[in-house]
Design a protein around this motif. Sequence first.
Motif, PDB file in Angstrom:
ATOM      1  N   SER A 167       3.352  -7.995  -1.787  1.00  0.00           N
ATOM      2  CA  SER A 167       4.019  -9.096  -1.599  1.00  0.00           C
ATOM      3  C   SER A 167       3.180 -10.420  -2.718  1.00  0.00           C
ATOM      4  CB  SER A 167       3.706  -9.884  -0.436  1.00  0.00           C
ATOM      5  OG  SER A 167       2.363  -9.900   0.072  1.00  0.00           O
ATOM      6  N   VAL A 168       2.367 -10.069  -3.363  1.00  0.00           N
ATOM      7  CA  VAL A 168       1.433 -10.892  -4.147  1.00  0.00           C
ATOM      8  C   VAL A 168       2.004 -10.647  -5.450  1.00  0.00           C
ATOM      9  CG1 VAL A 168      -0.669 -11.502  -5.097  1.00  0.00           C
ATOM     10  CG2 VAL A 168      -0.506 -10.633  -2.627  1.00  0.00           C
ATOM     11  N   PRO A 169       2.757 -11.775  -6.228  1.00  0.00           N
ATOM     12  CA  PRO A 169       3.047 -11.526  -7.411  1.00  0.00           C
ATOM     13  C   PRO A 169       2.062 -11.537  -8.699  1.00  0.00           C
ATOM     14  CG  PRO A 169       3.201 -13.699  -6.823  1.00  0.00           C
ATOM     15  CD  PRO A 169       2.779 -13.024  -5.601  1.00  0.00           C
ATOM     16  N   THR A 170       2.286 -11.118  -9.754  1.00  0.00           N
ATOM     17  CA  THR A 170       1.370 -11.100 -10.858  1.00  0.00           C
ATOM     18  C   THR A 170       0.562 -12.109 -11.280  1.00  0.00           C
ATOM     19  OG1 THR A 170       3.054 -11.240 -12.489  1.00  0.00           O
ATOM     20  CG2 THR A 170       2.346  -9.150 -11.830  1.00  0.00           C
ATOM     21  N   SER A 171       1.316 -13.419 -11.056  1.00  0.00           N
ATOM     22  CA  SER A 171       0.804 -14.699 -11.221  1.00  0.00           C
ATOM     23  C   SER A 171      -0.162 -15.399 -10.224  1.00  0.00           C
ATOM     24  CB  SER A 171       2.319 -15.699 -11.573  1.00  0.00           C
ATOM     25  OG  SER A 171       2.817 -15.935 -10.325  1.00  0.00           O
ATOM     26  N   GLY A 172      -0.084 -14.370  -9.042  1.00  0.00           N
ATOM     27  CA  GLY A 172      -1.056 -15.052  -8.035  1.00  0.00           C
ATOM     28  C   GLY A 172      -0.208 -15.773  -7.003  1.00  0.00           C
ATOM     29  N   LYS A 173      -0.809 -15.851  -5.736  1.00  0.00           N
ATOM     30  CA  LYS A 173      -0.052 -16.505  -4.616  1.00  0.00           C
ATOM     31  C   LYS A 173      -1.212 -17.134  -3.785  1.00  0.00           C
ATOM     32  CE  LYS A 173       2.934 -15.344  -0.996  1.00  0.00           C
ATOM     33  NZ  LYS A 173       3.726 -14.280  -0.283  1.00  0.00           N
ATOM     34  N   SER A 174      -0.866 -18.444  -3.570  1.00  0.00           N
ATOM     35  CA  SER A 174      -1.641 -19.418  -2.584  1.00  0.00           C
ATOM     36  C   SER A 174      -0.632 -19.666  -1.288  1.00  0.00           C
ATOM     37  CB  SER A 174      -1.993 -20.581  -3.305  1.00  0.00           C
ATOM     38  OG  SER A 174      -2.589 -21.612  -2.287  1.00  0.00           O
ATOM     39  N   MET A 175      -1.354 -19.287  -0.080  1.00  0.00           N
ATOM     40  CA  MET A 175      -0.562 -19.495   1.107  1.00  0.00           C
ATOM     41  C   MET A 175      -1.427 -19.462   2.415  1.00  0.00           C
ATOM     42  SD  MET A 175       0.269 -15.360   1.423  1.00  0.00           S
ATOM     43  CE  MET A 175      -0.887 -14.203   1.320  1.00  0.00           C
ATOM     44  N   TRP A 176      -0.594 -20.173   3.317  1.00  0.00           N
ATOM     45  CA  TRP A 176      -1.462 -20.385   4.680  1.00  0.00           C
ATOM     46  C   TRP A 176      -0.842 -19.170   5.504  1.00  0.00           C
ATOM     47  CZ3 TRP A 176      -4.879 -23.932   6.429  1.00  0.00           C
ATOM     48  CH2 TRP A 176      -4.984 -24.911   5.707  1.00  0.00           C
TER      49      TRP A 176
ATOM     50  N   SER B 248      -4.122   1.338  -5.703  1.00  0.00           N
ATOM     51  CA  SER B 248      -2.798   1.583  -5.299  1.00  0.00           C
ATOM     52  C   SER B 248      -2.381   0.040  -4.898  1.00  0.00           C
ATOM     53  CB  SER B 248      -2.285   2.567  -4.494  1.00  0.00           C
ATOM     54  OG  SER B 248      -2.697   3.685  -5.003  1.00  0.00           O
ATOM     55  N   PRO B 249      -1.990  -0.846  -5.899  1.00  0.00           N
ATOM     56  CA  PRO B 249      -1.386  -2.278  -5.254  1.00  0.00           C
ATOM     57  C   PRO B 249      -0.299  -2.222  -4.510  1.00  0.00           C
ATOM     58  CG  PRO B 249      -2.084  -2.315  -7.616  1.00  0.00           C
ATOM     59  CD  PRO B 249      -2.114  -0.727  -7.245  1.00  0.00           C
ATOM     60  N   GLU B 250       0.556  -1.241  -4.886  1.00  0.00           N
ATOM     61  CA  GLU B 250       1.966  -1.155  -4.136  1.00  0.00           C
ATOM     62  C   GLU B 250       1.986  -0.776  -2.706  1.00  0.00           C
ATOM     63  OE1 GLU B 250       4.929  -2.251  -5.368  1.00  0.00           O
ATOM     64  OE2 GLU B 250       3.715  -2.683  -7.244  1.00  0.00           O
ATOM     65  N   GLU B 251       0.728  -0.100  -2.315  1.00  0.00           N
ATOM     66  CA  GLU B 251       0.445   0.401  -1.271  1.00  0.00           C
ATOM     67  C   GLU B 251      -0.451   0.031  -0.159  1.00  0.00           C
ATOM     68  OE1 GLU B 251      -0.070   4.561  -1.594  1.00  0.00           O
ATOM     69  OE2 GLU B 251       1.815   5.016  -2.717  1.00  0.00           O
TER      70      GLU B 251
END
Length: 1009
Positions: A161-170, A99-102
């Motif tokens: 909070s992670v978009p389908t295109s992925g996310k790179s973050m500190w 369940s990615p949303e939860e």
Amino acid sequence: MKKNEKDVLFQYLQKVFKMETQKHNMLLEKAKTRKAPHVLLKTEIIEGKDLKPKDPNGMSDPFCTLYLNSDSTTPFNTSVKPETLDPVWEESFTLPVTSPEEEILNIEVWDFDPEETTREKMKRIKEVKGVKGIKILMKEVASSGKQNNDLIGIVNVPLNSVPTSGKSMWCMLQKNGKLKKQGQIKVNLSFVFEKDVEAAFEEHKHLLYVILMHEVQLIKEGSSEWSGEFSNLSEVILTHHRVQSGLTSVSVTLAQWIEYINVHILHPLAFSVFIPLLETLAKALQEELLTDEQVKIFWDAAKKLITSCIISIKKLQIETSFSNTSDQSSQILSILSILTTLESPKGVDLFPIIVYDWLPMKEDTGCDIKAVVKETVLQGSRDWFVHAVEKNNLSDVSEGEQKLNKLSTIVDQAILSLKTATNSHDKLFQEHFHFPYTKELYKIYEAKIAELVEPIVTCETAAMKPVKFSEDTVDDGSYENNTMQKGTSLFQLYHSLQQFSGLGKSLFPEGNEESHNFYNWFYPATLQWLYISHYKALQAIQKAVNLDHLVSVDDTVNYSSSAVDILQIFEQMRIFWKRLAWPDVEAAFTFATNMIYDICACSAYYADKISEKVERICANSDEVGRKFQITEEWCMAVRNIDHVKNSIKTCVTNFGLEEIISSFTNHGSVDTCRHTIQAMTNSGIDIVSKKKCEMLERAANKLAPVINGLLIDLNNDRINIDMLMKYLDDTLQQVHTNLSSPNFKHILYTIWSNLLNILYAQMDANMKVKRDPPFYKKELYIFNNLVEFFRECDEYTFSINLTTIQKIEEVLMYNSLDTSQLIHHYYLERKEEQRAMTAPVYGLITVKLQLVDNRLNVEILNARNLVPTRNYDTCNPYVKIFFLPEECFPTIPKLATKVHRDSKYPLFDEKFTIQLTPEQANLWNGLIMYEVRDKYLLSEDKYLGEAFASFTDIVRTDSSVKFDSIQQLHLKLNRPTNSGCEAFIALSRHEDRLAQEFVRRRKRMFPCS
């Protein structure tokens, strides 16, 4: 993703795949009915920064633990990075997600503490830093024997909070909910689906190709080029597919490499697009991150790109002619340079003969990219030359002159090509392949130029005939054998080849064994160029003279425009000489002497032309009835000639012949050459000086008729002397003001010489008509005025004609005297003849003279060595005394000594006393003549000789001085001759009785012939 965002993406994909709406909707509905794939969370722990220290030494040994809230029992751990607060992990993990949303991802960062005894821990006491380090050590000692990892901080990331295109973050680390800084870590998060890797790779390749083709097509419709970056929508689609397919970055780069090249074959892309891809893949190949299959497809694509690069290099010089390709060259060479560092698999033929049939392939060439690049450059240079020849339509031209012009253009284009190669490409080829790009181009161009140009030049120079012209035909621009234009075209070609050769010398400072001495092809034409240069110089001089108004160029100089122009003409000749730059010193010296001769000849030609111009101006003035005048224009012409003459030596020096002469190895040749140049230069200067002097003399000669006419009018009392003097003064003032001192003296000398000739001629003519003395008095007055006038002008010039002046003055003076005066002058001349005698040919007479209170005592002592006039060896001498001039002594009686028989050494010892008047005693030109005669009884006494004593010879004393103490005078006896002294000649012209009687009497004294 929101619905409207999805609709935009679907519309874009419909355009990309060129799909109709109906089919698009059908496929979309079909996709919705399919079972959703299993979702995975791909987590990459990249690095940490500024972590809080947990060990006594002020460092930590960090590692990460990550897990999902729904499954905290199966955590994943990274490796431990010892003793660092800025760890780098770059480790990836895949976590199944229901369940990615939860769901929430938890990442904990720990400090690893190994199990150690108290002794082991205390061994590290020297590494402890500060009070805080001591506290940490004490705490660790207290828990010795146990593994007790310390939590540094934790991060909680909600997956919604992670978009389908992925996310790179500190992410900032927290501990116990406190805001105190614990450090931060960098993570990459993306959702992927369970899918076959190879299928996903092929799908991504196809998607790349279709989208790129679509974007390239859009760019072609516009005005820009594809920069290597996709549009936003394309980037979203490609990113979604990459992320959801779980493709590695290397796989994505390989897919881009393959499909970019496939598109490039159809629609050329900028080579810069491939460089970052190749750099990434090269690193992956070196680290063996690619499978064998991936390596194979990499090189299959690379072969296509290599072909495109090689073809671009082959066309490099041709394309350079139209655009700046240095950036593209850099990109191509970078690609090929990187590829040379990679080893292609066995069996891969990068350069199949069917594609590279133009390459002289050898067995050892194989996959040698560097060797192929070199051969490509050589073939490309040959193609460029063929292209240049075809572009200039050389085969369509038959006339020699046009063909020569075409050849010049081809050589100039070759020079431009080499310069562009040097500026844009050479450094790149040296940097990437250590290949002398421009040098290789030059060798090919030089061989091709020699092959093309030499036979044409040889033929054209052989067909040329000498340019023949005379200085008389320069004005109308006519000449024989019309090779002027062909000669000019040949020189232009020579100059182009000279520049080409100069470029070669700069490329091969050590020398090029394959170079051609092109200048030898033009040797027969060189003399024709010199003739052409000379002819054009004469034309320019004639034009300069025609346009010259004979006024100063400005206030700072005293010459006119043509004098400036001719020096500019000489400068053009010097430039021509510099452009000729003949490399063979012996031939160069021969040509140099021709150039110097031309300078001297042009200077002489200028002197003639400027002289002709001013003489035409003066002639036009004479035609309107005015007297000939030396004008300011005439003086300007003389100054111009001087200026040109004085510039000859400088012009010759500026040719820089010393460098040529110094190149001779034989010192004797060096001296001979210098002497030759100096002799030619001096000869040219002398010729111009002579022409200037002739011009001065012609002007002086034109003044002569005017002066002659004025003198005639003056003699005939039609004008007064002031008119003559004014004309001379005006003329000489003009000359003195406007000419240099040497020129003034020269024309002054000529005018004065002409004037003396005129006076002499007039005097001679007057003699024939026997003019009276008053006429000659007037002539003498005029002459004396002229003498004084010219003496004041210049004493030296005046003195050169001193003999002539004295002769004229003497003749005029004698002819202006009356008979008595002439007779006395005759005696005075006789006195001078006596003084000039070196030996007493006719004997001596000894006398004494004393004047006391106007009383003259005359004593005749003796005579010696008398020469009898008859055939006897003895004579009967006596002496007669005469006081001259006779008209001044009318009261003095005739005085004579006694006769002494048969003696040539008579002792007279006779004294005479004569009372003189004060006027007579002080007569400055008075003479006492002692006439010695031979006494004949039956015939007239014979004349033996005469001697003279002037009144200045008389000793003047008072009465206290005895006569015996007076010094004797030994006078040489002389006899008159018919030598023709002027006084006697003048007396011969007088018709009065006194003169005729005197002449008759004196002639009787002349010796018999």
